[in-house]
Write a protein that holds these residues in place. Sequence first.
Motif, PDB file in Angstrom:
ATOM      1  N   LEU A  27     -30.026 -63.682  13.832  1.00  0.00           N
ATOM      2  CA  LEU A  27     -28.812 -63.165  14.463  1.00  0.00           C
ATOM      3  C   LEU A  27     -29.026 -61.739  14.971  1.00  0.00           C
ATOM      4  O   LEU A  27     -28.620 -61.400  16.090  1.00  0.00           O
ATOM      5  N   LEU A  28     -29.659 -60.915  14.165  1.00  0.00           N
ATOM      6  CA  LEU A  28     -29.933 -59.539  14.583  1.00  0.00           C
ATOM      7  C   LEU A  28     -30.820 -59.530  15.823  1.00  0.00           C
ATOM      8  O   LEU A  28     -30.602 -58.741  16.755  1.00  0.00           O
ATOM      9  N   GLY A  29     -31.812 -60.418  15.842  1.00  0.00           N
ATOM     10  CA  GLY A  29     -32.699 -60.497  16.995  1.00  0.00           C
ATOM     11  C   GLY A  29     -31.991 -60.930  18.260  1.00  0.00           C
ATOM     12  O   GLY A  29     -32.445 -60.616  19.366  1.00  0.00           O
ATOM     13  N   ALA A  30     -30.881 -61.646  18.095  1.00  0.00           N
ATOM     14  CA  ALA A  30     -30.096 -62.083  19.256  1.00  0.00           C
ATOM     15  C   ALA A  30     -28.996 -61.089  19.603  1.00  0.00           C
ATOM     16  O   ALA A  30     -28.117 -61.397  20.426  1.00  0.00           O
ATOM     17  N   GLY A  31     -29.007 -59.916  18.982  1.00  0.00           N
ATOM     18  CA  GLY A  31     -28.082 -58.857  19.364  1.00  0.00           C
ATOM     19  C   GLY A  31     -26.752 -58.856  18.645  1.00  0.00           C
ATOM     20  O   GLY A  31     -25.846 -58.100  19.031  1.00  0.00           O
ATOM     21  N   ARG A  32     -26.607 -59.640  17.576  1.00  0.00           N
ATOM     22  CA  ARG A  32     -25.342 -59.650  16.835  1.00  0.00           C
ATOM     23  C   ARG A  32     -25.330 -58.535  15.788  1.00  0.00           C
ATOM     24  O   ARG A  32     -26.369 -58.129  15.275  1.00  0.00           O
ATOM     25  N   ARG A  33     -24.147 -58.062  15.497  1.00  0.00           N
ATOM     26  CA  ARG A  33     -23.956 -57.157  14.368  1.00  0.00           C
ATOM     27  C   ARG A  33     -23.771 -58.023  13.127  1.00  0.00           C
ATOM     28  O   ARG A  33     -22.980 -58.970  13.145  1.00  0.00           O
ATOM     29  N   VAL A  34     -24.484 -57.706  12.069  1.00  0.00           N
ATOM     30  CA  VAL A  34     -24.527 -58.586  10.908  1.00  0.00           C
ATOM     31  C   VAL A  34     -24.199 -57.824   9.631  1.00  0.00           C
ATOM     32  O   VAL A  34     -24.725 -56.737   9.396  1.00  0.00           O
ATOM     33  N   THR A  35     -23.316 -58.417   8.836  1.00  0.00           N
ATOM     34  CA  THR A  35     -23.054 -57.947   7.478  1.00  0.00           C
ATOM     35  C   THR A  35     -23.454 -59.056   6.518  1.00  0.00           C
ATOM     36  O   THR A  35     -22.989 -60.187   6.652  1.00  0.00           O
ATOM     37  N   VAL A  36     -24.352 -58.737   5.583  1.00  0.00           N
ATOM     38  CA  VAL A  36     -24.779 -59.699   4.564  1.00  0.00           C
ATOM     39  C   VAL A  36     -24.076 -59.350   3.258  1.00  0.00           C
ATOM     40  O   VAL A  36     -24.163 -58.207   2.789  1.00  0.00           O
ATOM     41  N   VAL A  37     -23.379 -60.320   2.692  1.00  0.00           N
ATOM     42  CA  VAL A  37     -22.610 -60.113   1.474  1.00  0.00           C
ATOM     43  C   VAL A  37     -23.219 -60.973   0.375  1.00  0.00           C
ATOM     44  O   VAL A  37     -23.292 -62.202   0.509  1.00  0.00           O
ATOM     45  N   GLU A  38     -23.658 -60.341  -0.708  1.00  0.00           N
ATOM     46  CA  GLU A  38     -24.332 -61.051  -1.795  1.00  0.00           C
ATOM     47  C   GLU A  38     -23.702 -60.673  -3.136  1.00  0.00           C
ATOM     48  O   GLU A  38     -23.535 -59.488  -3.429  1.00  0.00           O
ATOM     49  N   ARG A  39     -23.374 -61.689  -3.944  1.00  0.00           N
ATOM     50  CA  ARG A  39     -22.727 -61.411  -5.227  1.00  0.00           C
ATOM     51  C   ARG A  39     -23.680 -60.810  -6.251  1.00  0.00           C
ATOM     52  O   ARG A  39     -23.247 -60.106  -7.172  1.00  0.00           O
ATOM     53  N   ASP A  40     -24.982 -61.075  -6.119  1.00  0.00           N
ATOM     54  CA  ASP A  40     -25.957 -60.497  -7.043  1.00  0.00           C
ATOM     55  C   ASP A  40     -26.291 -59.064  -6.640  1.00  0.00           C
ATOM     56  O   ASP A  40     -25.921 -58.599  -5.562  1.00  0.00           O
ATOM     57  N   ALA A  41     -27.033 -58.395  -7.506  1.00  0.00           N
ATOM     58  CA  ALA A  41     -27.361 -56.992  -7.269  1.00  0.00           C
ATOM     59  C   ALA A  41     -28.474 -56.801  -6.249  1.00  0.00           C
ATOM     60  O   ALA A  41     -28.786 -55.668  -5.872  1.00  0.00           O
ATOM     61  N   GLY A  42     -29.099 -57.882  -5.805  1.00  0.00           N
ATOM     62  CA  GLY A  42     -30.170 -57.800  -4.833  1.00  0.00           C
ATOM     63  C   GLY A  42     -30.410 -59.145  -4.189  1.00  0.00           C
ATOM     64  O   GLY A  42     -29.726 -60.131  -4.495  1.00  0.00           O
ATOM     65  N   PRO A  43     -31.395 -59.236  -3.288  1.00  0.00           N
ATOM     66  CA  PRO A  43     -31.627 -60.463  -2.537  1.00  0.00           C
ATOM     67  C   PRO A  43     -32.376 -61.506  -3.345  1.00  0.00           C
ATOM     68  O   PRO A  43     -32.898 -61.241  -4.422  1.00  0.00           O
ATOM     69  N   GLY A  44     -32.434 -62.708  -2.806  1.00  0.00           N
ATOM     70  CA  GLY A  44     -33.282 -63.758  -3.379  1.00  0.00           C
ATOM     71  C   GLY A  44     -32.581 -65.073  -3.597  1.00  0.00           C
ATOM     72  O   GLY A  44     -33.134 -66.120  -3.309  1.00  0.00           O
ATOM     73  N   GLY A  45     -31.347 -65.055  -4.141  1.00  0.00           N
ATOM     74  CA  GLY A  45     -30.702 -66.327  -4.451  1.00  0.00           C
ATOM     75  C   GLY A  45     -31.548 -67.118  -5.436  1.00  0.00           C
ATOM     76  O   GLY A  45     -31.925 -66.621  -6.501  1.00  0.00           O
ATOM     77  N   ARG A  46     -31.874 -68.361  -5.063  1.00  0.00           N
ATOM     78  CA  ARG A  46     -32.748 -69.169  -5.915  1.00  0.00           C
ATOM     79  C   ARG A  46     -34.106 -68.498  -6.140  1.00  0.00           C
ATOM     80  O   ARG A  46     -34.721 -68.676  -7.182  1.00  0.00           O
ATOM     81  N   ALA A  47     -34.573 -67.763  -5.147  1.00  0.00           N
ATOM     82  CA  ALA A  47     -35.876 -67.099  -5.234  1.00  0.00           C
ATOM     83  C   ALA A  47     -35.725 -65.700  -5.818  1.00  0.00           C
ATOM     84  O   ALA A  47     -36.186 -64.709  -5.253  1.00  0.00           O
ATOM     85  N   GLY A  48     -35.090 -65.624  -6.984  1.00  0.00           N
ATOM     86  CA  GLY A  48     -34.862 -64.345  -7.632  1.00  0.00           C
ATOM     87  C   GLY A  48     -36.022 -63.958  -8.532  1.00  0.00           C
ATOM     88  O   GLY A  48     -37.034 -64.657  -8.644  1.00  0.00           O
TER      89      GLY A  48
END
Length: 522
Positions: A27-48
Motif C-alpha cells: 500500500l505504501l508503495g502505491a502511494g497510500r497513507r497507512v496506519t498499522v494497528v497491532e494489539r501486541d507490543a511489537g510486530p510478528g503475529g504468529r511469527a512472534g
Amino acid sequence: MKTVSGPTDHVVVVGAGLSGLACALHLLGAGRRVTVVERDAGPGGRAGQIDLRGYRVDTGPTVLTMPHLADEAFAAVGDSLHSRVQLVALHPAYRAHFADGGSLDVHTDGAAMEEEVRRFAGPAQAAGYRRLRRWLEHIYRAQMRRFIDTNFDSPFQLLHPDLARLAALGGFGRLDRRIGHFLSDSRLRRIFSFQALYAGVAPARALAAYAVIAYMDTVAGVWFPRGGMHALPRAMAEAAADAGADMRWSAEVNELERSSGRVRAVRLATGERIPCDAVVLSCEMSTAHQLLGRSPRRPVRLRHAPSAVILHAGTDRTWPGLAHHTLSFGNAWERTFDELTRTGQLMSDPSLLITRSTTHDPTLAPPGRHLHYVLAPCPNTAVGPSAAAWRDLGPRYRDNLAAELERRGLEEFGASVQEELLVTPLDWTAQGHAAGSPFSVSHTFAQTGPFRPRNLVRGLDNVVLAGCGTTPGVGVPTVLISGKLAAARVTGGLPRRPLLAPPPSAARNVPASAVKGSHDPS
C-alpha cells in the motif's frame, strides 16, 4: 478484479503479522497513507518471539521458503529484504530419520539430492527423483500465477488453459498416488507428501496439486534468517515505518465505526478514533468476524487443519544426528493422518519436526546452550480433545514426547532441558485460533482457490481481509501473497513479477558455512 469503492487515501491495517506488514508495504508503495494497528507490543503475529530466560524463542513458523516473495514487499517501497535480514541458505534443507534406522539428507540442489537418493535407495529411485523434480517444477509453473497469486472474484476464473495444464499434469488426482508414480520407496514418498499436513489434509486425500508445497520445500530452497524467523516481520515493520507508516503498538481495535456500507473509522480500546478511507483486517479471522459482527455465509461449515503441540526446549547439550531441520518419522503413516483428521486421537506413533535454530545462530541461546523446537501435530479441538482437556493432558503429553525423543536417539533429552515452554491447543485457543489450530482453515477442495473465504467483505464497500484464513491460504509464502492481494483490492493493481525466483547469489544468500559463529555438530 473487484476493488474497494470510493476514496482509498488513508488505509488502516489491523494486525502486524506477515500478511498485514506485506499489505502495508504494498500500500505504501502505491502511494497510500497507512496506519498499522497491532494489539501486541511489537510486530510478528504468529511469527512472534519471546525471551525465555536467555533463549530467544520463535513462537511460530521456523521454515522460510520463497524469500523473494518477502523481498517483493520490501521492493514496493524501494527497500530490500537482503539489506535488512541476513539469510542463511540451509544445506541440507532437512534431514529425515526413519523408524527403520535409515537417514536421508534432503537437498534442494538437484544433483546433490539425486546422488543422496541413489545412496539411500538405489539408481531406480534416483531416476524417479529426476522425473519427480521436473514434475514439481511443472506443477508450480501451472499454479502459481493463475491459482495462487491471484484474486478470485468467481469460480469461473478457473476456466483457463492453465487449468487444463494442471489436469494434464495429474493435479486433480491424489497426492500420495502421484508421488508414488515416481517413487516406489515408501520412505522417499513421505519426503514429498508430508507437506500436505500444512494444508490440513492427509496425503491420501489431498489433491496432487498441493505438491506445490513440496516444490517450495524441496526444490526452491529453505533459508534461515539470522536472529530467528522473527527477524523477518521485525525488518518488515522497520521498512514500513521508514516508508512513512504510522505504527501503533499495544493498540487493540474494539470497534469498526460504520455508516452507509462503509467503515469510517477504527476505534481503539483506549477510546481513540482513527478515521480512514479503507480497512484491511489481517488479524485472526475470529477477531475479524467479531469486529464485523458476522461470519461469512457458507453452505457447509468451515473445516480447520490439525493443530500442534510445540515444545520449546533450551538445553545444555545437543545431538550430532540433528540438522537445522530434522524430520523424525514414526513407522505409522496413514494411521497417523487418520488419528489427526478423523478419529481425533493423539498420534500413537508420531512424526515430528525438530528445529535447532542455534545450529546457525548460537546467539539465540546463552553461551554453550542450545535451542530445540519440537513440533508434534495433534488433532484440533473440533475433532480431538477440547482446549480445556489440554490443561491436564499437556504435561503428560510433554513427558511422553520427551521419552519418545530419547527412544529415537536424543539420549537424556529430558535431563538436558534447562528452560522450556509447552504450547498446546489450549494456548492456541487462548490466542483466538479457531478450533485450537494455528494452521487455520484446511485446504480441502471446497476451501481452496475461489472456494476459500474471500478477501472482500460482503456488505461493506471498503473492508478487505488478509491472512492465512483467506485467499490463498496457510504458510509463510502464501500469507505474504495474501497481504499483496489484499493491497491490490485497495489499489486496483498487482505488480508483474517473474514466475520463478531469481537465482541465489553469494551477495544475497549466505551459505551456512560462511556464517560467523554457526556450528553444526552433524
